[in-house]
Design an enzyme around this catalytic site. Structure first.
Site, PDB file in Angstrom:
ATOM      1  N   ASN A  13      33.186  36.554  36.020  1.00 35.75           N
ATOM      2  CA  ASN A  13      31.759  36.840  36.136  1.00 35.75           C
ATOM      3  C   ASN A  13      31.461  38.318  36.363  1.00 35.75           C
ATOM      4  O   ASN A  13      30.311  38.746  36.273  1.00 35.75           O
ATOM      5  CB  ASN A  13      31.132  36.016  37.261  1.00 35.75           C
ATOM      6  CG  ASN A  13      31.737  36.327  38.613  1.00 35.75           C
ATOM      7  OD1 ASN A  13      32.913  36.059  38.841  1.00 35.75           O
ATOM      8  ND2 ASN A  13      30.960  36.904  39.518  1.00 35.75           N
ATOM      9  N   GLY A  15      33.502  42.639  36.805  1.00 42.15           N
ATOM     10  CA  GLY A  15      34.672  43.490  36.838  1.00 42.15           C
ATOM     11  C   GLY A  15      35.611  43.340  35.656  1.00 42.15           C
ATOM     12  O   GLY A  15      35.190  43.199  34.501  1.00 42.15           O
ATOM     13  N   ARG A  36      33.606  30.923  40.457  1.00 40.51           N
ATOM     14  CA  ARG A  36      33.254  29.939  41.474  1.00 40.51           C
ATOM     15  C   ARG A  36      31.794  30.039  41.896  1.00 40.51           C
ATOM     16  O   ARG A  36      31.229  29.070  42.387  1.00 40.51           O
ATOM     17  CB  ARG A  36      34.160  30.079  42.696  1.00 40.51           C
ATOM     18  CG  ARG A  36      34.145  31.433  43.368  1.00 40.51           C
ATOM     19  CD  ARG A  36      35.144  31.515  44.491  1.00 40.51           C
ATOM     20  NE  ARG A  36      35.208  32.856  45.063  1.00 40.51           N
ATOM     21  CZ  ARG A  36      35.998  33.196  46.070  1.00 40.51           C
ATOM     22  NH1 ARG A  36      36.798  32.294  46.605  1.00 40.51           N
ATOM     23  NH2 ARG A  36      36.008  34.432  46.527  1.00 40.51           N
ATOM     24  N   ASP A  61      36.792  27.069  41.010  1.00 37.65           N
ATOM     25  CA  ASP A  61      37.395  27.604  42.228  1.00 37.65           C
ATOM     26  C   ASP A  61      38.885  27.321  42.114  1.00 37.65           C
ATOM     27  O   ASP A  61      39.316  26.158  42.200  1.00 37.65           O
ATOM     28  CB  ASP A  61      36.798  26.915  43.460  1.00 37.65           C
ATOM     29  CG  ASP A  61      37.435  27.360  44.768  1.00 37.65           C
ATOM     30  OD1 ASP A  61      38.441  28.099  44.727  1.00 37.65           O
ATOM     31  OD2 ASP A  61      36.938  26.958  45.833  1.00 37.65           O
ATOM     32  N   ASN A  88      42.945  35.748  35.946  1.00 34.22           N
ATOM     33  CA  ASN A  88      42.475  37.022  36.484  1.00 34.22           C
ATOM     34  C   ASN A  88      41.967  36.916  37.920  1.00 34.22           C
ATOM     35  O   ASN A  88      42.012  37.899  38.661  1.00 34.22           O
ATOM     36  CB  ASN A  88      41.365  37.574  35.588  1.00 34.22           C
ATOM     37  CG  ASN A  88      40.633  38.734  36.222  1.00 34.22           C
ATOM     38  OD1 ASN A  88      41.138  39.844  36.292  1.00 34.22           O
ATOM     39  ND2 ASN A  88      39.426  38.462  36.718  1.00 34.22           N
ATOM     40  N   SER A 146      49.609  43.609  39.316  1.00 35.25           N
ATOM     41  CA  SER A 146      49.366  44.988  39.746  1.00 35.25           C
ATOM     42  C   SER A 146      50.703  45.683  39.939  1.00 35.25           C
ATOM     43  O   SER A 146      51.695  45.052  40.320  1.00 35.25           O
ATOM     44  CB  SER A 146      48.588  45.015  41.062  1.00 35.25           C
ATOM     45  OG  SER A 146      48.548  46.326  41.594  1.00 35.25           O
ATOM     46  N   TYR A 168      48.258  41.701  50.329  1.00 31.33           N
ATOM     47  CA  TYR A 168      47.930  41.694  48.894  1.00 31.33           C
ATOM     48  C   TYR A 168      49.129  41.982  48.003  1.00 31.33           C
ATOM     49  O   TYR A 168      49.432  41.214  47.079  1.00 31.33           O
ATOM     50  CB  TYR A 168      46.816  42.709  48.619  1.00 31.33           C
ATOM     51  CG  TYR A 168      46.491  42.882  47.155  1.00 31.33           C
ATOM     52  CD1 TYR A 168      45.800  41.886  46.457  1.00 31.33           C
ATOM     53  CD2 TYR A 168      46.869  44.030  46.459  1.00 31.33           C
ATOM     54  CE1 TYR A 168      45.503  42.050  45.114  1.00 31.33           C
ATOM     55  CE2 TYR A 168      46.571  44.193  45.122  1.00 31.33           C
ATOM     56  CZ  TYR A 168      45.886  43.197  44.448  1.00 31.33           C
ATOM     57  OH  TYR A 168      45.589  43.347  43.119  1.00 31.33           O
ATOM     58  N   THR A 203      35.766  48.957  40.452  1.00 29.48           N
ATOM     59  CA  THR A 203      34.966  47.731  40.524  1.00 29.48           C
ATOM     60  C   THR A 203      34.647  47.474  41.990  1.00 29.48           C
ATOM     61  O   THR A 203      35.129  48.186  42.876  1.00 29.48           O
ATOM     62  CB  THR A 203      35.729  46.512  39.964  1.00 29.48           C
ATOM     63  OG1 THR A 203      36.855  46.240  40.826  1.00 29.48           O
ATOM     64  CG2 THR A 203      36.231  46.764  38.549  1.00 29.48           C
TER      65      THR A 203
END
Length: 245
Positions: A13, A15, A36, A61, A88, A146, A168, A203
């Site tokens: 939705n 970025g 979500r 979700d 993603n 990443s 992360y 973003t």
């Protein structure tokens, strides 16, 4: 029978996810926009359609088994199949000043939440979509990872990798490892699965800090989603080529 390929992009939705959806749509694919937040999802679909993309909304979700199951059923009914899955959707978890997530004072609930979305969510979505993907003549799966998940880069004292992100970054290492295991199991099936690094993209995920645009960040994922038969699988890429594990 239509030759239009069907793609699902999770977290699409805004970025990078939105840019991936737009890029695949611009190349003639029909795109399921997974998100979500249903209000943001509706807005994204309307915007993509206004730009000429054949888009449809997929409430999703990735941490909810019921939501993922219903998403697969919706894609089956709306599109009749699936050719491309781009995982993603992801979260960073709470961070301190300067994006710091020190391992010595981590809140384990934060770690669990990030793993739930960034790793378990990918596994859950991938497995739910596999029956559809297996019917495609050229199925492709792209996991948005990443470079902070690269153990080689993280452990090199001569490379500047930014702040410590002990919640992360390891989820991206885990995601990379899972990608390899899927590739091993998919050997000989025609399913190609790879990990893509978008780079540091401006973003809301990064507080709009970064030199790259969402469109630049989406480029590698789009390229991997469109690989020809016999292309690479079980590898990790950015714009410049292969990233070391």
């Amino acid at each position: 029978m239509s030759n239009v390929k069907i793609a699902l992009v999770t977290g699409a939705n805004k970025g990078i996810g939105y840019a991936i959806a737009a890029g695949l749509g611009a190349r003639g694919h029909r795109v399921g926009v997974g998100a979500r937040d249903e209000a943001r999802l509706e807005t994204a679909v309307e915007k993509l359609r206004a730009d000429g993309v054949d888009a449809f909304g997929v409430p999703l979700d990735v941490t909810s088994r019921r939501s993922v199951t219903e998403a697969a059923e919706l894609i089956e009914s709306q599109a009749g199949g699936l050719d491309i899955l781009v995982n993603n959707a992801g979260i960073s978890g709470a961070m301190g000043p300067g994006w710091l997530q020190g391992p010595t004072d981590l809140d384990l609930d934060v770690v669990r939440a990030v793993v739930e979305t960034n790793v378990l969510g990918v596994i859950q979505v991938t497995n739910a979509m596999l029956p559809l993907l297996r019917r495609s003549p050229s199925p492709r799966i792209v996991n948005v990872s990443s470079s902070v998940g690269s153990l080689t880069l993280q452990a090199d004292p001569d490379i500047e990798m930014g702040p410590v992100m002990a919640a992360y970054a390891p989820t991206k290492t885990y995601l990379n490892a899972v990608t390899v295991q899927y590739a091993r199991q998919f050997a000989g099936t025609g399913i190609l699965i790879n990990a893509a690094c978008p780079g540091l993209v401006a973003t809301d995920f990064t507080g709009f800090h970064g030199p790259r645009t969402p469109e630049q960040g989406a480029a590698t994922a789009i390229r991997l989603a469109l690989l020809p038969d016999g292309g690479p699988t079980g590898s990790f890429f950015d714009d410049d080529g292969t990233i070391p594990w």
